[in-house]
Write a protein that holds these residues in place. Structure first.
Motif, short mmCIF file in Angstrom:
data_model
loop_
_atom_site.label_atom_id
_atom_site.label_comp_id
_atom_site.label_asym_id
_atom_site.label_seq_id
_atom_site.Cartn_x
_atom_site.Cartn_y
_atom_site.Cartn_z
N LEU A 70 -12.11 34.76 18.97
CA LEU A 70 -10.76 35.06 19.46
C LEU A 70 -10.83 36.09 20.58
CD1 LEU A 70 -7.71 34.68 19.25
CD2 LEU A 70 -7.70 36.47 17.50
N ASN A 71 -11.60 37.14 20.37
CA ASN A 71 -11.75 38.17 21.39
C ASN A 71 -12.39 37.59 22.66
OD1 ASN A 71 -11.72 41.04 22.24
ND2 ASN A 71 -13.94 40.73 22.26
N GLU A 72 -13.46 36.85 22.50
CA GLU A 72 -14.15 36.26 23.65
C GLU A 72 -13.25 35.30 24.42
OE1 GLU A 72 -17.41 36.63 25.06
OE2 GLU A 72 -17.06 38.46 23.91
N LEU A 73 -12.53 34.46 23.71
CA LEU A 73 -11.67 33.48 24.38
C LEU A 73 -10.51 34.15 25.08
CD1 LEU A 73 -11.73 30.60 21.77
CD2 LEU A 73 -12.86 30.65 23.99
N SER A 74 -9.96 35.20 24.49
CA SER A 74 -8.86 35.89 25.16
C SER A 74 -9.36 36.64 26.40
CB SER A 74 -8.14 36.83 24.20
OG SER A 74 -8.99 37.87 23.77
N GLU A 75 -10.58 37.19 26.35
CA GLU A 75 -11.14 37.84 27.53
C GLU A 75 -11.48 36.84 28.63
OE1 GLU A 75 -14.47 40.33 26.69
OE2 GLU A 75 -13.29 41.72 25.46
N VAL A 130 -14.30 24.23 27.72
CA VAL A 130 -15.42 24.85 28.42
C VAL A 130 -15.59 26.28 27.95
CG1 VAL A 130 -16.28 25.60 30.68
CG2 VAL A 130 -15.27 23.33 30.43
N ARG A 131 -14.48 27.03 27.86
CA ARG A 131 -14.55 28.42 27.39
C ARG A 131 -15.04 28.49 25.95
NH1 ARG A 131 -9.55 28.64 30.08
NH2 ARG A 131 -8.43 28.90 28.14
N LEU A 132 -14.56 27.56 25.11
CA LEU A 132 -15.00 27.53 23.72
C LEU A 132 -16.50 27.24 23.63
CD1 LEU A 132 -14.51 27.64 20.68
CD2 LEU A 132 -13.79 25.24 20.80
N ASP A 133 -16.97 26.29 24.41
CA ASP A 133 -18.40 25.96 24.41
C ASP A 133 -19.23 27.15 24.86
OD1 ASP A 133 -20.60 24.04 24.12
OD2 ASP A 133 -20.74 24.19 26.30
N ASP A 134 -18.79 27.80 25.92
CA ASP A 134 -19.51 29.00 26.40
C ASP A 134 -19.52 30.09 25.33
OD1 ASP A 134 -19.99 27.77 28.83
OD2 ASP A 134 -18.38 28.84 29.88
N ALA A 135 -18.36 30.30 24.69
CA ALA A 135 -18.26 31.33 23.65
C ALA A 135 -19.13 30.97 22.45
CB ALA A 135 -16.81 31.53 23.23
N MET A 136 -19.15 29.70 22.07
CA MET A 136 -20.00 29.28 20.95
C MET A 136 -21.48 29.47 21.28
SD MET A 136 -18.45 28.39 18.14
CE MET A 136 -19.79 27.50 17.34
N ASN A 137 -21.86 29.20 22.51
CA ASN A 137 -23.26 29.43 22.92
C ASN A 137 -23.61 30.91 22.83
OD1 ASN A 137 -23.86 26.73 23.42
ND2 ASN A 137 -23.13 26.83 25.53
N PRO A 146 -6.98 20.55 16.24
CA PRO A 146 -6.04 20.58 17.35
C PRO A 146 -6.71 20.19 18.65
CG PRO A 146 -6.34 22.78 16.38
CD PRO A 146 -7.21 21.83 15.64
N GLN A 147 -5.92 19.59 19.54
CA GLN A 147 -6.45 19.20 20.84
C GLN A 147 -6.48 20.41 21.76
OE1 GLN A 147 -5.33 15.68 22.64
NE2 GLN A 147 -5.98 14.50 20.89
N LEU A 148 -7.53 20.53 22.55
CA LEU A 148 -7.69 21.65 23.46
C LEU A 148 -7.72 21.13 24.89
CD1 LEU A 148 -10.54 23.56 21.58
CD2 LEU A 148 -8.11 24.08 21.53
N ALA A 149 -7.16 21.91 25.80
CA ALA A 149 -7.21 21.56 27.21
C ALA A 149 -8.66 21.65 27.69
CB ALA A 149 -6.33 22.52 28.02
N ASP A 150 -8.99 20.91 28.74
CA ASP A 150 -10.37 20.88 29.25
C ASP A 150 -10.92 22.28 29.52
OD1 ASP A 150 -10.52 18.16 29.05
OD2 ASP A 150 -10.05 17.79 31.16
N GLY A 151 -10.14 23.14 30.16
CA GLY A 151 -10.59 24.49 30.45
C GLY A 151 -10.90 25.28 29.20
N MET A 152 -10.10 25.07 28.17
CA MET A 152 -10.32 25.76 26.91
C MET A 152 -11.60 25.25 26.24
SD MET A 152 -9.57 28.03 24.70
CE MET A 152 -7.90 28.58 24.60
#
Length: 74
Positions: free
Chosen positions: A66-71, A10-17, A2-8
């Motif tokens: 999921l928890n990290e991204l929602s926070e 960045v959050r996903l990259d931070d959460a993965m790190n 799925p395509q993610l918005a730019d802000g998402m």
């Protein structure tokens, strides 16, 4: 994928790190399963762990992300 918005992204990259720092094998599991498209058994072979361990790490990573991204969204 799925395509993610730019802000998402960045959050996903931070959460993965963060996931990589805290749960390195779970992070590798996400990279192999989601981003590389490997099956559970292929992932288990690459990581040299059991399929049960891959399943456990996959569930841990999904719940943690999921928890990290929602926070981070708030």
């Amino acid at each position: 994928m799925p395509q993610l918005a730019d802000g998402m992204l960045v959050r996903l990259d931070d959460a993965m790190n963060d996931l990589e720092r805290i749960f390195p094998r779970a992070s590798q599991t996400v990279e192999l399963r989601y981003f590389a498209g490997l099956t559970e058994s292929e992932t288990a072979a690459v990581l040299r762990v059991s399929i049960t361990t891959v399943k456990r790490d996959w569930e841990l990573a999904k719940a943690w992300l999921l928890n990290e991204l929602s926070e981070r969204e708030q």
